[in-house]
Design a protein around this motif. Structure first.
Motif, PDB file in Angstrom:
ATOM      1  N   SER A 139       0.828  -1.198   0.000  1.00  0.00           N
ATOM      2  CA  SER A 139       0.000   0.000   0.000  1.00  0.00           C
ATOM      3  C   SER A 139       0.872   1.261   0.000  1.00  0.00           C
ATOM      4  N   GLU A 140       1.997   1.201   0.718  1.00  0.00           N
ATOM      5  CA  GLU A 140       2.895   2.358   0.718  1.00  0.00           C
ATOM      6  C   GLU A 140       3.580   2.494  -0.650  1.00  0.00           C
ATOM      7  N   LYS A 141       3.937   1.377  -1.234  1.00  0.00           N
ATOM      8  CA  LYS A 141       4.517   1.418  -2.586  1.00  0.00           C
ATOM      9  C   LYS A 141       3.527   2.068  -3.550  1.00  0.00           C
ATOM     10  N   GLU A 142       2.287   1.636  -3.390  1.00  0.00           N
ATOM     11  CA  GLU A 142       1.204   2.165  -4.206  1.00  0.00           C
ATOM     12  C   GLU A 142       1.106   3.688  -4.089  1.00  0.00           C
ATOM     13  N   ARG A 143       1.189   4.139  -2.841  1.00  0.00           N
ATOM     14  CA  ARG A 143       1.068   5.572  -2.582  1.00  0.00           C
ATOM     15  C   ARG A 143       2.249   6.327  -3.202  1.00  0.00           C
ATOM     16  N   LEU A 144       3.456   5.812  -3.017  1.00  0.00           N
ATOM     17  CA  LEU A 144       4.638   6.464  -3.566  1.00  0.00           C
ATOM     18  C   LEU A 144       4.593   6.507  -5.098  1.00  0.00           C
ATOM     19  N   MET A 145       4.025   5.453  -5.652  1.00  0.00           N
ATOM     20  CA  MET A 145       3.921   5.390  -7.112  1.00  0.00           C
ATOM     21  C   MET A 145       2.910   6.398  -7.630  1.00  0.00           C
ATOM     22  N   ALA A 146       1.786   6.475  -6.938  1.00  0.00           N
ATOM     23  CA  ALA A 146       0.742   7.417  -7.357  1.00  0.00           C
ATOM     24  C   ALA A 146       1.264   8.853  -7.265  1.00  0.00           C
ATOM     25  N   ALA A 147       2.155   9.097  -6.303  1.00  0.00           N
ATOM     26  CA  ALA A 147       2.741  10.432  -6.168  1.00  0.00           C
ATOM     27  C   ALA A 147       3.942  10.610  -7.102  1.00  0.00           C
ATOM     28  N   HIS A 148       4.190   9.609  -7.946  1.00  0.00           N
ATOM     29  CA  HIS A 148       5.296   9.611  -8.905  1.00  0.00           C
ATOM     30  C   HIS A 148       6.658   9.721  -8.242  1.00  0.00           C
ATOM     31  N   LEU A 149       6.754   9.328  -6.985  1.00  0.00           N
ATOM     32  CA  LEU A 149       8.033   9.412  -6.283  1.00  0.00           C
ATOM     33  C   LEU A 149       8.906   8.201  -6.569  1.00  0.00           C
ATOM     34  N   ILE A 150       8.265   7.081  -6.861  1.00  0.00           N
ATOM     35  CA  ILE A 150       9.018   5.914  -7.305  1.00  0.00           C
ATOM     36  C   ILE A 150       8.403   5.393  -8.600  1.00  0.00           C
ATOM     37  N   SER A 151       9.162   4.572  -9.292  1.00  0.00           N
ATOM     38  CA  SER A 151       8.657   4.001 -10.539  1.00  0.00           C
ATOM     39  C   SER A 151       8.206   2.570 -10.260  1.00  0.00           C
ATOM     40  N   PRO A 152       7.332   2.038 -11.092  1.00  0.00           N
ATOM     41  CA  PRO A 152       6.953   0.633 -10.942  1.00  0.00           C
ATOM     42  C   PRO A 152       8.183  -0.271 -10.939  1.00  0.00           C
ATOM     43  N   ASN A 153       9.139   0.086 -11.797  1.00  0.00           N
ATOM     44  CA  ASN A 153      10.379  -0.674 -11.901  1.00  0.00           C
ATOM     45  C   ASN A 153      11.110  -0.793 -10.557  1.00  0.00           C
ATOM     46  N   LEU A 154      11.117   0.299  -9.797  1.00  0.00           N
ATOM     47  CA  LEU A 154      11.781   0.278  -8.493  1.00  0.00           C
ATOM     48  C   LEU A 154      10.972  -0.552  -7.501  1.00  0.00           C
ATOM     49  N   ALA A 155       9.655  -0.372  -7.550  1.00  0.00           N
ATOM     50  CA  ALA A 155       8.773  -1.079  -6.612  1.00  0.00           C
ATOM     51  C   ALA A 155       8.863  -2.591  -6.790  1.00  0.00           C
ATOM     52  N   LEU A 156       9.140  -3.010  -8.019  1.00  0.00           N
ATOM     53  CA  LEU A 156       9.157  -4.439  -8.303  1.00  0.00           C
ATOM     54  C   LEU A 156      10.504  -5.112  -7.999  1.00  0.00           C
ATOM     55  N   ARG A 157      11.519  -4.305  -7.713  1.00  0.00           N
ATOM     56  CA  ARG A 157      12.832  -4.893  -7.425  1.00  0.00           C
ATOM     57  C   ARG A 157      12.782  -5.722  -6.161  1.00  0.00           C
ATOM     58  N   SER A 158      13.403  -6.871  -6.200  1.00  0.00           N
ATOM     59  CA  SER A 158      13.266  -7.756  -5.052  1.00  0.00           C
ATOM     60  C   SER A 158      14.238  -7.412  -3.926  1.00  0.00           C
ATOM     61  N   HIS A 159      15.390  -6.889  -4.256  1.00  0.00           N
ATOM     62  CA  HIS A 159      16.309  -6.523  -3.177  1.00  0.00           C
ATOM     63  C   HIS A 159      17.244  -5.387  -3.588  1.00  0.00           C
ATOM     64  N   GLY A 160      17.750  -4.720  -2.552  1.00  0.00           N
ATOM     65  CA  GLY A 160      18.749  -3.680  -2.767  1.00  0.00           C
ATOM     66  C   GLY A 160      18.233  -2.379  -3.348  1.00  0.00           C
ATOM     67  N   ALA A 161      16.918  -2.222  -3.427  1.00  0.00           N
ATOM     68  CA  ALA A 161      16.376  -0.982  -3.971  1.00  0.00           C
ATOM     69  C   ALA A 161      15.856  -0.090  -2.849  1.00  0.00           C
ATOM     70  N   ALA A 162      16.035   1.198  -3.036  1.00  0.00           N
ATOM     71  CA  ALA A 162      15.591   2.133  -2.003  1.00  0.00           C
ATOM     72  C   ALA A 162      15.236   3.463  -2.640  1.00  0.00           C
ATOM     73  N   VAL A 163      14.584   4.301  -1.847  1.00  0.00           N
ATOM     74  CA  VAL A 163      14.319   5.653  -2.320  1.00  0.00           C
ATOM     75  C   VAL A 163      14.527   6.611  -1.163  1.00  0.00           C
ATOM     76  N   MET A 164      15.044   7.794  -1.481  1.00  0.00           N
ATOM     77  CA  MET A 164      15.119   8.838  -0.469  1.00  0.00           C
ATOM     78  C   MET A 164      14.169   9.932  -0.897  1.00  0.00           C
ATOM     79  N   VAL A 165      13.286  10.285  -0.003  1.00  0.00           N
ATOM     80  CA  VAL A 165      12.258  11.263  -0.354  1.00  0.00           C
ATOM     81  C   VAL A 165      12.366  12.451   0.595  1.00  0.00           C
ATOM     82  N   ASN A 166      12.190  13.648   0.064  1.00  0.00           N
ATOM     83  CA  ASN A 166      12.266  14.800   0.960  1.00  0.00           C
ATOM     84  C   ASN A 166      10.909  15.078   1.597  1.00  0.00           C
ATOM     85  N   LYS A 167      10.902  15.978   2.562  1.00  0.00           N
ATOM     86  CA  LYS A 167       9.702  16.209   3.369  1.00  0.00           C
ATOM     87  C   LYS A 167       8.473  16.583   2.556  1.00  0.00           C
ATOM     88  N   ASN A 168       8.630  17.520   1.649  1.00  0.00           N
ATOM     89  CA  ASN A 168       7.426  17.940   0.918  1.00  0.00           C
ATOM     90  C   ASN A 168       7.128  17.047  -0.296  1.00  0.00           C
TER      91      ASN A 168
END
Ligand SMILES: [Zn+2]
Ligand SMILES: [Zn+2]
Lengths: 161, 349
Positions: free
Chosen positions: B71-100
């Motif tokens: 559900s959090e992946k879903e939310r980040l994707m809808a906000a275009h903060l991550i790509s489906p490609n990143l969400a689907l990675r099985s390991h070693g993937a991360a994202v750094m997001v700023n406050k706003n």
């Protein structure tokens, strides 16, 4: 496997030469293959094609050696050609022969312009300046403004020193 | 420029996105890197941000893709903060997001690092400046893969050179409704840019949303890319506005009929697919803009558009939504939202 001719680049093509019923095999890099046997044949995609070139008295079969690999990431020529994506920075150097026409086709250019990493800024500045000057030079020549053209030419020379 | 036209300008340009692709020299690109290498990339990049003395360090939070649920992946994707490609990675993937939630740094997507800045409206300069600053910050503590001829080395040769992709998302209902989209596509392509509908497959679009972006990244400076995307976006925005004004002026009954019917369907449909809903809501938005739907409210419509997206994660994984149930619920939700709004308006009166 290393190219038998230049002994530098990875051998990516296997040439089977059949001459007077005699068969011999050569493992060559793309450069040497182009130079030696099949220089008159233009092909974009060396790997997927199996060439059957009939000269007057010889037949050359060109076969890709899918086992040529990038030392750093293990990417093979065959894989690279199939997926179209590099496995590491080194792939671009190892397989530059494959990438060069691709890059040219995608971007229409072959010299990076714009931001560069810190350690290469000095070098890049003059490299990029030369590209710009060359364009200006060409334009000056097109407009038959030879005085300007000479100016640009001298400037380019000074950058290259 | 009066307030009305200014509002419309913002409406047409939905958002701006600038992304810079970078890789570390020390490791193979994510597709060829083992788990250990991927982890080490995560560590290097997060340290570059969090151990910097910059105010930026406090702005960001680190999210391991393995540590969050769908559900959090879903939310980040809808906000275009991550790509489906990143969400689907099985390991070693991360994202750094700023406050706003305007800047995200994707780690180990197709490239080690993808710096991304998304801003509302048409804001290429600001978005680029922000991404560029983050790039400088990261570079101060890592060594990037770079080549004197081909610039920043990326996994895909389409991103070589500047590694920059600059895009603007445009809402073009009037151009679509009047069958002028193809002409537009043609112009964009001729300018060396690409245009695609959201959800990506070719130029098919959902909700009349189109994204234009640069196609080439090598041999052109960042500023040149920026200017070309900006000028083409501006041209399209101008055209969309002209067509809208023209529609108002002509008082075309066929168009009005289409718009009212769209709204009517939204108010009464019992089951509706996401794609149709997006289209009708888009047309309704146009109706509001043309003052044809005084009872409708643009904020409500935008909210509904934001909430009826089909599951992006399921979409990325190729799992179809349980169509029938979802379609019925979707229609219910839309009816409730739009009617609630009607009541609200009446109360105000
Ligand atoms: Zn050789
Ligand atoms: Zn490699």
């Amino acid at each position: 496997m290393i190219c038998v001719k230049c002994k530098k680049k990875p051998a990516v093509l296997q040439l089977t030469i059949i001459k007077n019923g005699q068969k011999s095999e050569l493992n060559l890099c793309e450069d040497c293959a182009k130079e030696s046997v099949i220089n008159s044949y233009m092909f974009e995609n060396l790997i997927t094609a199996l060439f059957h070139i009939a000269n007057e008295d010889e037949t050359v079969l060109v076969k890709a050696d899918h086992s040529a690999r990038c030392e750093k990431c293990g990417m093979s020529y065959g894989e690279l050609n199939k997926y179209g994506k590099a496995g590491c920075d080194q792939c671009y150097r190892e397989f530059s022969q494959l990438f060069t026409p691709v890059v040219k086709k995608i971007h229409g250019k072959s010299q990076h312009m714009g931001k560069s990493i810190h350690s290469r800024q000095e070098v890049m500045r003059s490299k990029q300046e030369i590209v710009i000057l060359k364009e200006k030079l060409e334009e000056a020549v097109r407009n038959e403004n030879y005085e300007k053209a000479a100016e640009y030419r001298d400037l380019i020379k000074s950058y290259k020193q | 420029m009066n307030i009305q036209t200014k509002r419309r300008l913002v409406d047409i340009a939905v958002s701006t996105r600038v992304r810079l692709a970078r890789n570390l020299k020390s490791k193979p690109f994510p597709n060829r890197a083992d788990e250990e290498a991927l982890k080490s990339v995560c560590k290097d990049v997060s340290e570059a941000i969090f151990e910097s003395n910059s105010y930026i360090a406090e702005e960001f939070k680190f999210i391991d893709m393995n540590a969050i649920g769908d559900s959090e992946k879903e939310r980040l994707m809808a906000a275009h903060l991550i790509s489906p490609n990143l969400a689907l990675r099985s390991h070693g993937a991360a994202v750094m997001v700023n406050k706003n939630e305007q800047i995200s740094i994707l780690v180990n997507e197709e490239d080690h690092i993808r710096i991304q800045c998304i801003l509302p409206g048409l804001a290429l300069e600001d978005a680029f400046e922000t991404a560029n600053k983050i790039d400088d910050l990261i570079e101060s503590s890592v060594e990037y893969a770079f080549d004197d001829e081909w610039g920043y080395l990326t996994a895909c040769p389409t991103n070589l050179g500047t590694g920059a992709r600059m895009s603007v998302m445009l809402h073009l209902p009037a151009l679509t409704l009047t069958n002028n989209i193809d002409k537009m596509l043609h112009t964009v392509t001729r300018c060396g840019l690409t245009i695609r509908g959201i959800y990506g497959e070719g130029t098919e679009s959902m909700g009349d949303l189109y994204q234009i972006s640069n196609q080439k990244s090598l041999g052109v400076k960042e500023e040149e890319i920026l200017l070309s995307v900006k000028s083409v976006a501006r041209g399209i925005i101008k055209r969309e506005r002209e067509v809208r004004e023209d529609l108002v002026e002509k008082n075309d009954i066929a168009i009005q009929d289409k718009i009212m019917r769209a709204y009517g369907t939204l108010l009464y449909a019992q089951k509706i697919e996401a794609k149709e809903a997006m289209h009708l809501l888009s047309v309704a938005k146009l109706g509001v803009d043309m003052d044809l739907l005084p009872e409708a409210n643009i904020e409500t419509i935008d909210k509904v558009i934001g909430n009826i997206y089909p599951s992006l994660l399921r979409y990325a994984k190729g799992i179809p939504d349980e169509a029938n149930i979802v379609d019925i619920r979707r229609a219910e939700y839309i009816r409730r939202m739009l009617r609630k709004n009607d009541c609200g308006m009446q109360e105000v009166k």
